[in-house]
Design a protein around this motif. Structure first.
Motif, PDB file in Angstrom:
ATOM      1  N   PRO A 227      36.587  10.902   2.852  1.00  0.00           N
ATOM      2  CA  PRO A 227      37.181  12.364   3.176  1.00  0.00           C
ATOM      3  C   PRO A 227      39.060  12.455   2.715  1.00  0.00           C
ATOM      4  O   PRO A 227      39.405  13.688   2.092  1.00  0.00           O
ATOM      5  CB  PRO A 227      36.240  13.247   3.819  1.00  0.00           C
ATOM      6  CG  PRO A 227      36.341  12.045   4.858  1.00  0.00           C
ATOM      7  CD  PRO A 227      36.087  10.791   4.476  1.00  0.00           C
ATOM      8  N   LEU A 228      39.565  11.888   3.248  1.00  0.00           N
ATOM      9  CA  LEU A 228      40.707  12.027   3.599  1.00  0.00           C
ATOM     10  C   LEU A 228      42.070  11.105   2.119  1.00  0.00           C
ATOM     11  O   LEU A 228      42.861  12.286   2.448  1.00  0.00           O
ATOM     12  CB  LEU A 228      41.418  10.907   4.765  1.00  0.00           C
ATOM     13  CG  LEU A 228      42.552  11.049   5.515  1.00  0.00           C
ATOM     14  CD1 LEU A 228      42.899  11.885   6.290  1.00  0.00           C
ATOM     15  CD2 LEU A 228      42.934   9.482   5.876  1.00  0.00           C
ATOM     16  N   ALA A 229      41.769  10.506   1.882  1.00  0.00           N
ATOM     17  CA  ALA A 229      43.101   9.944   0.850  1.00  0.00           C
ATOM     18  C   ALA A 229      42.888  10.343  -0.920  1.00  0.00           C
ATOM     19  O   ALA A 229      44.276  10.587  -1.403  1.00  0.00           O
ATOM     20  CB  ALA A 229      43.026   8.478   1.356  1.00  0.00           C
ATOM     21  N   ASN A 230      41.687  10.733  -1.315  1.00  0.00           N
ATOM     22  CA  ASN A 230      41.938  11.230  -2.521  1.00  0.00           C
ATOM     23  C   ASN A 230      41.776  10.152  -3.572  1.00  0.00           C
ATOM     24  O   ASN A 230      41.651  10.449  -4.259  1.00  0.00           O
ATOM     25  CB  ASN A 230      42.140  12.326  -3.009  1.00  0.00           C
ATOM     26  CG  ASN A 230      41.817  13.366  -2.082  1.00  0.00           C
ATOM     27  OD1 ASN A 230      40.824  13.874  -1.334  1.00  0.00           O
ATOM     28  ND2 ASN A 230      42.164  14.435  -1.317  1.00  0.00           N
ATOM     29  N   VAL A 231      41.635   8.435  -3.365  1.00  0.00           N
ATOM     30  CA  VAL A 231      41.798   7.608  -4.057  1.00  0.00           C
ATOM     31  C   VAL A 231      40.717   7.333  -3.698  1.00  0.00           C
ATOM     32  O   VAL A 231      39.485   7.358  -3.348  1.00  0.00           O
ATOM     33  CB  VAL A 231      42.774   6.479  -3.245  1.00  0.00           C
ATOM     34  CG1 VAL A 231      42.826   4.902  -3.862  1.00  0.00           C
ATOM     35  CG2 VAL A 231      44.430   7.247  -2.796  1.00  0.00           C
ATOM     36  N   CYS A 232      40.084   6.970  -5.137  1.00  0.00           N
ATOM     37  CA  CYS A 232      38.589   6.161  -6.017  1.00  0.00           C
ATOM     38  C   CYS A 232      38.452   5.136  -6.411  1.00  0.00           C
ATOM     39  O   CYS A 232      37.732   5.033  -7.081  1.00  0.00           O
ATOM     40  CB  CYS A 232      38.830   7.264  -7.129  1.00  0.00           C
ATOM     41  SG  CYS A 232      39.263   9.140  -7.096  1.00  0.00           S
ATOM     42  N   LEU A 233      38.650   3.664  -5.347  1.00  0.00           N
ATOM     43  CA  LEU A 233      38.011   2.787  -5.120  1.00  0.00           C
ATOM     44  C   LEU A 233      37.066   2.686  -4.991  1.00  0.00           C
ATOM     45  O   LEU A 233      36.036   3.768  -3.586  1.00  0.00           O
ATOM     46  CB  LEU A 233      39.026   2.014  -4.141  1.00  0.00           C
ATOM     47  CG  LEU A 233      40.840   1.523  -4.947  1.00  0.00           C
ATOM     48  CD1 LEU A 233      40.998   1.000  -3.056  1.00  0.00           C
ATOM     49  CD2 LEU A 233      41.316   1.817  -6.118  1.00  0.00           C
ATOM     50  N   SER A 234      36.021   1.614  -5.248  1.00  0.00           N
ATOM     51  CA  SER A 234      34.812   0.968  -5.279  1.00  0.00           C
ATOM     52  C   SER A 234      34.949   0.205  -4.393  1.00  0.00           C
ATOM     53  O   SER A 234      36.326  -0.445  -4.117  1.00  0.00           O
ATOM     54  CB  SER A 234      33.599   0.823  -6.670  1.00  0.00           C
ATOM     55  OG  SER A 234      34.830  -0.356  -7.017  1.00  0.00           O
ATOM     56  N   ALA A 235      33.924  -0.460  -3.634  1.00  0.00           N
ATOM     57  CA  ALA A 235      33.714  -1.022  -2.756  1.00  0.00           C
ATOM     58  C   ALA A 235      34.116  -3.181  -3.835  1.00  0.00           C
ATOM     59  O   ALA A 235      34.930  -2.686  -2.883  1.00  0.00           O
ATOM     60  CB  ALA A 235      32.688  -1.568  -1.606  1.00  0.00           C
ATOM     61  N   GLN A 236      33.395  -2.663  -4.656  1.00  0.00           N
ATOM     62  CA  GLN A 236      33.892  -3.659  -5.481  1.00  0.00           C
ATOM     63  C   GLN A 236      35.419  -4.226  -6.005  1.00  0.00           C
ATOM     64  O   GLN A 236      36.139  -5.600  -5.859  1.00  0.00           O
ATOM     65  CB  GLN A 236      32.829  -3.795  -6.409  1.00  0.00           C
ATOM     66  CG  GLN A 236      33.195  -3.477  -7.194  1.00  0.00           C
ATOM     67  CD  GLN A 236      32.281  -2.223  -6.686  1.00  0.00           C
ATOM     68  OE1 GLN A 236      31.347  -1.885  -5.769  1.00  0.00           O
ATOM     69  NE2 GLN A 236      30.904  -1.371  -8.088  1.00  0.00           N
TER      70      GLN A 236
END
Length: 178
Positions: free
Chosen positions: A70-79
């Motif tokens: 909820p903090l950074a709004n970066v959209c990475l997946s775990a992989q």
């Protein structure tokens, strides 16, 4: 630095005095996805890391960049995030892995488990253990959901990443013979 407290982490913060050139920040914009982030990592951070050729690496494994955080709004997946951990392992250096930030209870344990397994060369099954308290909410270590990020947000993230790369190239590559 632009969107989060304490407002640090800008590319131009490269260290001072005898430490000039030793601080490398790779800021990204909100809505940065796996492809944008990994491309920037590979073009900007990895060449510096390879040129510097450290004897050992301290890897701080924050999961704040995950799309559910909820903090950074970066959209990475775990992989997607794990690809950089694999790059670090591929350098063949001793690695000290540390936990780090992350504010989503389903992503932090998954991502740290994936990073730990990668550092030790252990292949994990993709299924989370049935005893994991959030197994029903997150049955797999890797993300199965793909975010639908509007192209206007992706375009902004790409432009920001390109600007970050250009700044790193102009301000830091010279210290590493790049």
């Amino acid at each position: 630095g632009y969107t989060l407290f304490p407002g640090t982490g800008h590319v131009n913060e490269i260290g001072e005095g005898a430490g000039e050139g030793f601080s490398i920040n790779l800021p990204v914009a909100p809505f940065t996805d796996d492809d944008i982030w990994f491309d920037l990592w590979r073009r900007a951070a990895m060449p510096i890391l390879q040129s510097y050729d450290p004897e050992a690496i301290v890897l701080q494994c924050g999961s704040d960049a995950h799309y559910l955080d909820p903090l950074a709004n970066v959209c990475l997946s775990a992989q997607g995030w794990l690809r950089a951990v694999r790059d670090i392992v591929s350098l063949g250096k001793p690695v000290v892995g540390l936990g780090g930030g992350g504010y989503n209870q389903t992503t932090v344990p998954r991502m740290w488990a994936l990073a730990t397994a990668e550092l030790f060369g252990i292949k994990l099954p993709n299924d989370t253990p049935p005893g994991f308290s959030m197994h029903k909410e997150t049955p797999t270590l890797f993300d199965t959901h793909v975010l639908d990020i509007p192209s206007s947000h992706l375009d902004g993230a790409i432009e920001f990443a390109e600007n970050t790369y250009d700044e790193i190239q102009s301000q830091l590559f010279k210290y590493y013979g790049l």
